[in-house]
Design a protein around this motif. Structure first.
Motif, PDB file in Angstrom:
ATOM      1  N   ALA A   1     -55.384  17.920 -18.618  1.00  0.00           N
ATOM      2  CA  ALA A   1     -55.690  19.244 -19.171  1.00  0.00           C
ATOM      3  C   ALA A   1     -56.950  19.813 -18.518  1.00  0.00           C
ATOM      4  O   ALA A   1     -57.023  21.003 -18.202  1.00  0.00           O
ATOM      5  CB  ALA A   1     -55.856  19.155 -20.688  1.00  0.00           C
ATOM      6  N   HIS A   2     -57.929  18.957 -18.300  1.00  0.00           N
ATOM      7  CA  HIS A   2     -59.172  19.367 -17.644  1.00  0.00           C
ATOM      8  C   HIS A   2     -58.891  19.799 -16.208  1.00  0.00           C
ATOM      9  O   HIS A   2     -59.405  20.823 -15.740  1.00  0.00           O
ATOM     10  CB  HIS A   2     -60.165  18.198 -17.690  1.00  0.00           C
ATOM     11  CG  HIS A   2     -61.523  18.518 -17.197  1.00  0.00           C
ATOM     12  ND1 HIS A   2     -61.980  18.065 -15.979  1.00  0.00           N
ATOM     13  CD2 HIS A   2     -62.524  19.242 -17.744  1.00  0.00           C
ATOM     14  CE1 HIS A   2     -63.219  18.495 -15.807  1.00  0.00           C
ATOM     15  NE2 HIS A   2     -63.574  19.209 -16.862  1.00  0.00           N
ATOM     16  N   ASP A   3     -58.046  19.045 -15.511  1.00  0.00           N
ATOM     17  CA  ASP A   3     -57.675  19.414 -14.141  1.00  0.00           C
ATOM     18  C   ASP A   3     -56.977  20.774 -14.105  1.00  0.00           C
ATOM     19  O   ASP A   3     -57.188  21.558 -13.176  1.00  0.00           O
ATOM     20  CB  ASP A   3     -56.761  18.358 -13.517  1.00  0.00           C
ATOM     21  CG  ASP A   3     -57.507  17.123 -13.048  1.00  0.00           C
ATOM     22  OD1 ASP A   3     -58.754  17.105 -13.121  1.00  0.00           O
ATOM     23  OD2 ASP A   3     -56.835  16.175 -12.614  1.00  0.00           O
ATOM     24  N   LEU A   4     -56.157  21.054 -15.092  1.00  0.00           N
ATOM     25  CA  LEU A   4     -55.456  22.335 -15.137  1.00  0.00           C
ATOM     26  C   LEU A   4     -56.455  23.494 -15.199  1.00  0.00           C
ATOM     27  O   LEU A   4     -56.301  24.500 -14.507  1.00  0.00           O
ATOM     28  CB  LEU A   4     -54.504  22.374 -16.331  1.00  0.00           C
ATOM     29  CG  LEU A   4     -53.509  23.515 -16.362  1.00  0.00           C
ATOM     30  CD1 LEU A   4     -52.562  23.466 -15.159  1.00  0.00           C
ATOM     31  CD2 LEU A   4     -52.699  23.469 -17.648  1.00  0.00           C
TER      32      LEU A   4
ATOM     33  N   ARG B   1     -65.763  27.153 -17.242  1.00  0.00           N
ATOM     34  CA  ARG B   1     -65.949  25.775 -16.789  1.00  0.00           C
ATOM     35  C   ARG B   1     -66.676  24.958 -17.853  1.00  0.00           C
ATOM     36  O   ARG B   1     -66.285  23.819 -18.153  1.00  0.00           O
ATOM     37  CB  ARG B   1     -66.728  25.731 -15.476  1.00  0.00           C
ATOM     38  CG  ARG B   1     -66.957  24.291 -15.039  1.00  0.00           C
ATOM     39  CD  ARG B   1     -67.683  24.165 -13.734  1.00  0.00           C
ATOM     40  NE  ARG B   1     -68.021  22.761 -13.553  1.00  0.00           N
ATOM     41  CZ  ARG B   1     -69.156  22.326 -13.055  1.00  0.00           C
ATOM     42  NH1 ARG B   1     -70.063  23.171 -12.629  1.00  0.00           N
ATOM     43  NH2 ARG B   1     -69.385  21.040 -12.939  1.00  0.00           N
ATOM     44  N   GLU B   2     -67.730  25.517 -18.410  1.00  0.00           N
ATOM     45  CA  GLU B   2     -68.456  24.816 -19.478  1.00  0.00           C
ATOM     46  C   GLU B   2     -67.511  24.457 -20.620  1.00  0.00           C
ATOM     47  O   GLU B   2     -67.557  23.336 -21.138  1.00  0.00           O
ATOM     48  CB  GLU B   2     -69.598  25.686 -20.022  1.00  0.00           C
ATOM     49  CG  GLU B   2     -70.830  25.686 -19.180  1.00  0.00           C
ATOM     50  CD  GLU B   2     -71.961  26.462 -19.838  1.00  0.00           C
ATOM     51  OE1 GLU B   2     -73.093  25.978 -19.798  1.00  0.00           O
ATOM     52  OE2 GLU B   2     -71.712  27.549 -20.391  1.00  0.00           O
ATOM     53  N   GLN B   3     -66.641  25.398 -21.009  1.00  0.00           N
ATOM     54  CA  GLN B   3     -65.708  25.149 -22.103  1.00  0.00           C
ATOM     55  C   GLN B   3     -64.712  24.059 -21.733  1.00  0.00           C
ATOM     56  O   GLN B   3     -64.387  23.202 -22.549  1.00  0.00           O
ATOM     57  CB  GLN B   3     -64.981  26.432 -22.509  1.00  0.00           C
ATOM     58  CG  GLN B   3     -64.142  26.269 -23.756  1.00  0.00           C
ATOM     59  CD  GLN B   3     -64.976  25.864 -24.964  1.00  0.00           C
ATOM     60  OE1 GLN B   3     -65.930  26.553 -25.325  1.00  0.00           O
ATOM     61  NE2 GLN B   3     -64.632  24.747 -25.596  1.00  0.00           N
ATOM     62  N   ALA B   4     -64.219  24.087 -20.495  1.00  0.00           N
ATOM     63  CA  ALA B   4     -63.281  23.045 -20.047  1.00  0.00           C
ATOM     64  C   ALA B   4     -63.936  21.674 -20.122  1.00  0.00           C
ATOM     65  O   ALA B   4     -63.300  20.690 -20.537  1.00  0.00           O
ATOM     66  CB  ALA B   4     -62.814  23.340 -18.619  1.00  0.00           C
ATOM     67  N   ASP B   5     -65.200  21.597 -19.752  1.00  0.00           N
ATOM     68  CA  ASP B   5     -65.917  20.322 -19.786  1.00  0.00           C
ATOM     69  C   ASP B   5     -66.147  19.858 -21.225  1.00  0.00           C
ATOM     70  O   ASP B   5     -65.993  18.672 -21.547  1.00  0.00           O
ATOM     71  CB  ASP B   5     -67.233  20.436 -19.026  1.00  0.00           C
ATOM     72  CG  ASP B   5     -67.042  20.641 -17.530  1.00  0.00           C
ATOM     73  OD1 ASP B   5     -65.910  20.453 -17.028  1.00  0.00           O
ATOM     74  OD2 ASP B   5     -68.024  21.017 -16.857  1.00  0.00           O
TER      75      ASP B   5
ATOM     76  N   LYS C   1     -64.511  16.463 -25.995  1.00  0.00           N
ATOM     77  CA  LYS C   1     -63.927  16.396 -27.341  1.00  0.00           C
ATOM     78  C   LYS C   1     -62.619  15.609 -27.343  1.00  0.00           C
ATOM     79  O   LYS C   1     -62.363  14.833 -28.251  1.00  0.00           O
ATOM     80  CB  LYS C   1     -63.675  17.805 -27.871  1.00  0.00           C
ATOM     81  CG  LYS C   1     -64.921  18.543 -28.281  1.00  0.00           C
ATOM     82  CD  LYS C   1     -64.572  19.947 -28.761  1.00  0.00           C
ATOM     83  CE  LYS C   1     -65.798  20.723 -29.187  1.00  0.00           C
ATOM     84  NZ  LYS C   1     -65.444  22.108 -29.591  1.00  0.00           N
ATOM     85  N   CYS C   2     -61.809  15.824 -26.325  1.00  0.00           N
ATOM     86  CA  CYS C   2     -60.513  15.142 -26.233  1.00  0.00           C
ATOM     87  C   CYS C   2     -60.697  13.628 -26.105  1.00  0.00           C
ATOM     88  O   CYS C   2     -60.033  12.857 -26.800  1.00  0.00           O
ATOM     89  CB  CYS C   2     -59.732  15.704 -25.048  1.00  0.00           C
ATOM     90  SG  CYS C   2     -58.058  15.050 -24.859  1.00  0.00           S
TER      91      CYS C   2
ATOM     92  N   GLY D   1     -70.497  13.361 -15.756  1.00  0.00           N
ATOM     93  CA  GLY D   1     -69.881  13.288 -14.433  1.00  0.00           C
ATOM     94  C   GLY D   1     -69.269  14.599 -13.978  1.00  0.00           C
ATOM     95  O   GLY D   1     -69.474  15.024 -12.836  1.00  0.00           O
ATOM     96  N   VAL D   2     -68.546  15.271 -14.866  1.00  0.00           N
ATOM     97  CA  VAL D   2     -67.908  16.524 -14.461  1.00  0.00           C
ATOM     98  C   VAL D   2     -68.916  17.655 -14.309  1.00  0.00           C
ATOM     99  O   VAL D   2     -68.730  18.548 -13.481  1.00  0.00           O
ATOM    100  CB  VAL D   2     -66.745  16.942 -15.402  1.00  0.00           C
ATOM    101  CG1 VAL D   2     -65.628  15.910 -15.345  1.00  0.00           C
ATOM    102  CG2 VAL D   2     -67.214  17.174 -16.826  1.00  0.00           C
ATOM    103  N   ARG D   3     -69.992  17.607 -15.076  1.00  0.00           N
ATOM    104  CA  ARG D   3     -71.014  18.647 -14.938  1.00  0.00           C
ATOM    105  C   ARG D   3     -71.679  18.550 -13.566  1.00  0.00           C
ATOM    106  O   ARG D   3     -71.980  19.556 -12.942  1.00  0.00           O
ATOM    107  CB  ARG D   3     -72.079  18.555 -16.039  1.00  0.00           C
ATOM    108  CG  ARG D   3     -71.608  18.884 -17.427  1.00  0.00           C
ATOM    109  CD  ARG D   3     -70.886  20.213 -17.592  1.00  0.00           C
ATOM    110  NE  ARG D   3     -71.642  21.338 -17.092  1.00  0.00           N
ATOM    111  CZ  ARG D   3     -71.093  22.482 -16.653  1.00  0.00           C
ATOM    112  NH1 ARG D   3     -69.796  22.637 -16.658  1.00  0.00           N
ATOM    113  NH2 ARG D   3     -71.843  23.450 -16.214  1.00  0.00           N
TER     114      ARG D   3
END
Length: 131
Positions: A42-45, A56-60, A65-66, A82-84
Protein backbone atom coordinates in the motif's frame (compact mmCIF):
# COMPACT_ATOMS: atom_id res chain seq x y z
CA UNK A 1 13.40 27.14 -19.39
CA UNK A 2 10.11 26.99 -17.51
CA UNK A 3 8.20 26.19 -20.70
CA UNK A 4 10.71 23.45 -21.53
CA UNK A 5 10.20 21.85 -18.10
CA UNK A 6 6.41 22.11 -18.44
CA UNK A 7 6.49 20.39 -21.83
CA UNK A 8 8.60 17.52 -20.45
CA UNK A 9 6.28 17.11 -17.48
CA UNK A 10 3.14 17.03 -19.60
CA UNK A 11 4.61 14.28 -21.83
CA UNK A 12 5.79 12.09 -18.97
CA UNK A 13 4.30 8.62 -18.92
CA UNK A 14 3.50 6.76 -15.72
CA UNK A 15 4.98 3.26 -15.69
CA UNK A 16 2.77 0.35 -14.58
CA UNK A 17 2.73 -0.18 -10.82
CA UNK A 18 5.50 -2.33 -9.39
CA UNK A 19 6.35 -3.20 -5.83
CA UNK A 20 9.44 -4.66 -4.24
CA UNK A 21 7.64 -5.39 -0.99
CA UNK A 22 9.40 -3.68 1.88
CA UNK A 23 12.42 -2.75 -0.27
CA UNK A 24 15.58 -3.67 1.65
CA UNK A 25 13.60 -4.41 4.82
CA UNK A 26 12.06 -7.80 5.72
CA UNK A 27 8.42 -8.29 4.76
CA UNK A 28 7.66 -9.87 8.13
CA UNK A 29 9.08 -11.91 10.98
CA UNK A 30 10.77 -15.30 10.87
CA UNK A 31 7.52 -16.93 12.00
CA UNK A 32 5.24 -14.80 9.78
CA UNK A 33 7.31 -13.99 6.69
CA UNK A 34 4.74 -11.63 5.11
CA UNK A 35 3.27 -10.12 8.28
CA UNK A 36 3.45 -6.48 7.15
CA UNK A 37 3.94 -7.00 3.39
CA UNK A 38 0.45 -5.62 2.61
CA UNK A 39 1.41 -2.44 4.49
CA UNK A 40 4.49 -2.03 2.30
CA UNK A 41 2.54 -2.71 -0.89
CA UNK A 42 0.00 0.00 0.00
CA UNK A 43 2.89 2.33 0.81
CA UNK A 44 4.53 1.53 -2.53
CA UNK A 45 1.28 2.38 -4.31
CA UNK A 46 1.32 5.86 -2.79
CA UNK A 47 5.03 6.32 -3.58
CA UNK A 48 4.59 5.08 -7.15
CA UNK A 49 2.11 7.81 -7.98
CA UNK A 50 3.81 10.61 -6.03
CA UNK A 51 2.27 13.96 -5.22
CA UNK A 52 2.82 16.59 -2.56
CA UNK A 53 5.11 16.54 0.46
CA UNK A 54 2.05 16.30 2.72
CA UNK A 55 0.80 13.26 0.76
CA UNK A 56 4.17 11.60 1.27
CA UNK A 57 4.08 12.35 5.00
CA UNK A 58 0.60 10.80 5.18
CA UNK A 59 1.71 7.70 3.25
CA UNK A 60 4.58 7.25 5.71
CA UNK A 61 2.30 7.71 8.72
CA UNK A 62 -0.16 5.21 7.21
CA UNK A 63 2.70 2.69 6.84
CA UNK A 64 3.63 3.15 10.49
CA UNK A 65 0.01 2.72 11.63
CA UNK A 66 -0.46 -0.37 9.47
CA UNK A 67 2.65 -2.11 10.78
CA UNK A 68 1.75 -1.18 14.36
CA UNK A 69 -1.75 -2.60 13.79
CA UNK A 70 -0.28 -6.05 13.05
CA UNK A 71 1.35 -5.89 16.48
CA UNK A 72 4.81 -4.58 15.62
CA UNK A 73 5.01 -1.09 17.16
CA UNK A 74 8.83 -1.05 17.39
CA UNK A 75 9.22 -2.21 13.79
CA UNK A 76 6.70 0.46 12.73
CA UNK A 77 8.83 3.23 14.26
CA UNK A 78 11.96 1.84 12.63
CA UNK A 79 10.24 1.61 9.24
CA UNK A 80 8.96 5.17 9.54
CA UNK A 81 12.50 6.42 10.12
CA UNK A 82 13.74 4.45 7.12
CA UNK A 83 11.16 5.72 4.66
CA UNK A 84 11.51 9.31 5.83
CA UNK A 85 15.24 9.18 5.04
CA UNK A 86 15.28 6.82 2.05
CA UNK A 87 12.12 7.82 0.20
CA UNK A 88 13.18 11.27 -0.92
CA UNK A 89 12.22 12.20 -4.50
CA UNK A 90 15.58 13.89 -4.98
CA UNK A 91 17.56 10.70 -5.58
CA UNK A 92 17.05 8.48 -8.64
CA UNK A 93 16.27 5.34 -6.64
CA UNK A 94 13.71 2.70 -7.58
CA UNK A 95 11.81 3.34 -4.33
CA UNK A 96 11.75 7.17 -4.29
CA UNK A 97 8.60 9.27 -3.94
CA UNK A 98 7.02 9.34 -7.42
CA UNK A 99 9.03 6.36 -8.73
CA UNK A 100 6.37 5.55 -11.32
CA UNK A 101 7.28 8.71 -13.22
CA UNK A 102 10.52 9.40 -15.06
CA UNK A 103 13.17 10.97 -12.84
CA UNK A 104 13.08 13.72 -11.72
CA UNK A 105 9.55 13.92 -10.36
CA UNK A 106 9.59 16.12 -7.31
CA UNK A 107 6.85 17.11 -4.86
CA UNK A 108 3.75 18.74 -6.24
CA UNK A 109 0.09 18.27 -7.02
CA UNK A 110 -0.46 15.86 -9.88
CA UNK A 111 -1.90 17.52 -12.96
CA UNK A 112 -5.27 16.45 -14.35
CA UNK A 113 -3.46 14.49 -17.07
CA UNK A 114 -1.25 12.77 -14.49
CA UNK A 115 -4.26 11.86 -12.33
CA UNK A 116 -5.91 10.32 -15.39
CA UNK A 117 -2.79 8.21 -15.97
CA UNK A 118 -2.85 7.06 -12.34
CA UNK A 119 -6.53 6.11 -12.61
CA UNK A 120 -5.89 4.26 -15.88
CA UNK A 121 -2.95 2.31 -14.45
CA UNK A 122 -4.96 1.44 -11.32
CA UNK A 123 -7.80 0.14 -13.50
CA UNK A 124 -5.28 -2.01 -15.41
CA UNK A 125 -3.95 -3.33 -12.11
CA UNK A 126 -7.45 -4.28 -10.92
CA UNK A 127 -8.10 -6.07 -14.22
CA UNK A 128 -4.86 -8.05 -13.85
CA UNK A 129 -5.76 -9.02 -10.28
CA UNK A 130 -9.14 -10.35 -11.39
CA UNK A 131 -7.59 -12.67 -13.98
Amino acid sequence: MLLFHASITSCAELKPFTTDGCSSFPDGTIEHKNLWLACCTAHDLAYWQGGTFKQREQADIDLKKCVAKVGEQEIAVLMLAGVRVGGTPFLPTSFRWGYGWPYPKFYGELTAQERLQVESRLAELKTEQIK
